[in-house]
Motif scaffolding. Structure first.
Motif, mmCIF file in Angstrom:
data_model
loop_
_atom_site.group_PDB
_atom_site.id
_atom_site.type_symbol
_atom_site.label_atom_id
_atom_site.label_comp_id
_atom_site.label_asym_id
_atom_site.label_seq_id
_atom_site.Cartn_x
_atom_site.Cartn_y
_atom_site.Cartn_z
ATOM 1 N N SER A 20 28.864 141.304 -55.312
ATOM 2 C CA SER A 20 29.608 140.122 -55.625
ATOM 3 C C SER A 20 28.980 138.686 -55.221
ATOM 4 C CB SER A 20 30.892 140.273 -55.213
ATOM 5 O OG SER A 20 31.751 141.260 -55.682
ATOM 6 N N GLU A 48 37.382 133.292 -53.310
ATOM 7 C CA GLU A 48 37.635 133.365 -54.735
ATOM 8 C C GLU A 48 36.493 134.249 -55.584
ATOM 9 O OE1 GLU A 48 37.644 129.055 -57.385
ATOM 10 O OE2 GLU A 48 35.809 129.516 -56.106
ATOM 11 N N VAL A 49 35.424 134.297 -55.049
ATOM 12 C CA VAL A 49 34.372 135.286 -55.883
ATOM 13 C C VAL A 49 34.961 136.609 -55.775
ATOM 14 C CG1 VAL A 49 32.067 136.073 -55.791
ATOM 15 C CG2 VAL A 49 32.449 133.731 -55.544
ATOM 16 N N THR A 51 37.978 138.068 -55.181
ATOM 17 C CA THR A 51 39.112 138.239 -55.624
ATOM 18 C C THR A 51 39.266 137.806 -57.031
ATOM 19 O OG1 THR A 51 40.050 136.290 -54.669
ATOM 20 C CG2 THR A 51 40.343 138.264 -53.238
ATOM 21 N N ARG A 52 38.644 136.943 -57.249
ATOM 22 C CA ARG A 52 38.717 136.136 -58.838
ATOM 23 C C ARG A 52 40.020 135.561 -58.882
ATOM 24 N NH1 ARG A 52 36.359 141.402 -60.003
ATOM 25 N NH2 ARG A 52 34.289 141.137 -60.662
ATOM 26 N N GLN A 53 40.633 135.044 -57.608
ATOM 27 C CA GLN A 53 41.796 134.261 -57.817
ATOM 28 C C GLN A 53 41.500 132.777 -57.423
ATOM 29 O OE1 GLN A 53 44.214 135.996 -54.838
ATOM 30 N NE2 GLN A 53 44.847 137.796 -56.310
ATOM 31 N N ASP A 54 42.370 131.723 -57.730
ATOM 32 C CA ASP A 54 42.215 130.358 -57.307
ATOM 33 C C ASP A 54 42.278 130.546 -55.578
ATOM 34 O OD1 ASP A 54 43.483 127.668 -56.641
ATOM 35 O OD2 ASP A 54 42.179 127.552 -58.775
ATOM 36 N N ARG A 55 41.530 129.369 -55.195
ATOM 37 C CA ARG A 55 41.454 129.312 -53.938
ATOM 38 C C ARG A 55 42.737 129.080 -53.338
ATOM 39 N NH1 ARG A 55 35.546 126.435 -52.567
ATOM 40 N NH2 ARG A 55 34.537 127.617 -54.146
#
Length: 103
Positions: A20, A48-49, A51-55
């Motif tokens: 990733s 963030e990378v 989980t692909r969620q906002d920090r």
């Protein structure tokens, strides 16, 4: 390894994290960091990378725990010494003049 970040379960592996983060340019590290390969990444960027969620949705501690369990080297913020009291103007002037010599 199964871990929970921002109330969502993730199945993370060391090789998956390496894949990733491949090709991702590290941002400037000013706090906690994770060493992946030969690069140090800020913890929030890694979270963030992977989980692909906002920090803002997860804490740095959640990501630090997961990365440590996977075997990555993590560095926390250094503990700073207790703040020293600033001298008052009178104390500063006295220090500049020197202390009186007892006779």
């Amino acid at each position: 390894m199964r871990c929970v970040i921002a109330r969502f379960p993730f199945e993370l592996t060391k090789s998956g994290v390496l894949d990733s983060m491949k090709g991702v340019k590290p941002e400037e590290v000013v706090g906690e960091s994770v060493t992946i390969g030969r690069r140090a990444y800020p913890v929030k960027q890694v979270g963030e990378v992977i989980t692909r969620q906002d920090r803002r949705d997860f804490s740095a501690d959640e990501v630090l725990r997961a990365m440590t369990k996977l075997g990555f080297t993590c560095r926390s913020l250094p503990r700073t010494a207790a703040p020293t009291r600033a001298l008052s103007p009178l104390q500063h002037a006295s220090a500049m003049l020197g202390t009186p010599v007892a006779v």
